[in-house]
Design a protein around this motif. Structure first.
Motif: not given
Length: 240
Positions: A171-176
């Motif tokens: 997982t590389v980004e959240i809420n982008g």
């Protein structure tokens, strides 16, 4: 209360610690339309807004379910290391649990995932249910469908597979910003999902879409009532 991170993703990869909230009453008004993706899709077409993905691609796991809520977005990629090596070393870089950790009541987790492997399993679904999420949308694989059904946590997904993502996904980004089937989705965009498909409505246009969808729904109710009353086809209202 301050959220405590799980440590599965760098804090600077979480673009927003809190998903933007919709205007008061907006979700409830969309919910009142029932299984309305067809109506919402027509309205979005009339306004020149892209954002529709059919159920032939994003298939619901619980038939007859309709959900509406703001998108809590997650972006996954394939780990570079060989999955057998990462599995042996017990390396797990999946962080959808961080999204659950940040979730607020009514959020919908929307994952730009990895094909061929599971981006969400049964315990993850149960966690999302416990956190008060409305459900999840996953571009990519999911697993443990019976588990998610047993806790009444609906998921729309492009694939179902038993193959774990734990040793394969990062997982590389959240809420982008994410992209699913050519549709750009931002945190806080409004998701409407039912048996027919999924509508992703830009947050800034949601009230505009809702007002027109409510009017179209009213006209369709009138037309259906006319059908039930025996009105001839030639005399049916044509503006619905």
């Amino acid at each position: 209360m301050e959220k405590k991170l799980t440590g599965k993703i760098a804090p600077d990869r979480i673009r927003l610690m809190e998903t933007p909230r919709p205007p008061r009453g907006l979700v409830e008004r969309f919910q009142a339309l029932g299984d309305a993706t067809g109506i919402v899709s027509d309205v979005m077409d009339s306004l020149g807004i892209t954002g529709i993905v059919g159920a032939s691609l994003l298939k619901p796991t619980i038939a007859g379910t309709c959900i509406v809520g703001p998108a809590l977005t997650v972006r996954n990629t394939v780990q570079r290391e060989h999955p057998y090596e990462t599995a042996k070393a017990k390396v797990n870089k999946m962080a959808e649990f961080e999204a659950h950790n940040l979730a607020q009541e009514g959020d919908i987790v929307v994952i730009q995932g990895v094909a061929g492997v599971s981006n969400m399993g049964g315990i993850s679904s149960q966690t999302g249910k416990r956190q008060g999420e409305a459900g999840a949308i996953v571009s990519g694989g999911i697993r443990d469908v019976a588990h998610s059904r047993s806790v009444n946590y609906p998921v729309w997904a492009s694939e179902i597979t038993p193959v774990t993502g734990k040793s394969r996904i990062e997982t590389v980004e959240i809420n982008g910003d994410i992209e699913i089937a050519g549709v750009r989705i931002s945190a806080g965009d409004i998701v409407v999902a039912d048996d027919t498909g999924v509508c992703f409505i830009p947050r800034a246009r949601a009230e505009e879409v809702l007002a027109l969808a409510e009017r179209k729904h009213e006209l369709e109710v009138i037309k259906c009532a006319a059908l039930d009353s025996g009105t001839s086809v030639a005399d049916l209202p044509t503006n619905a």
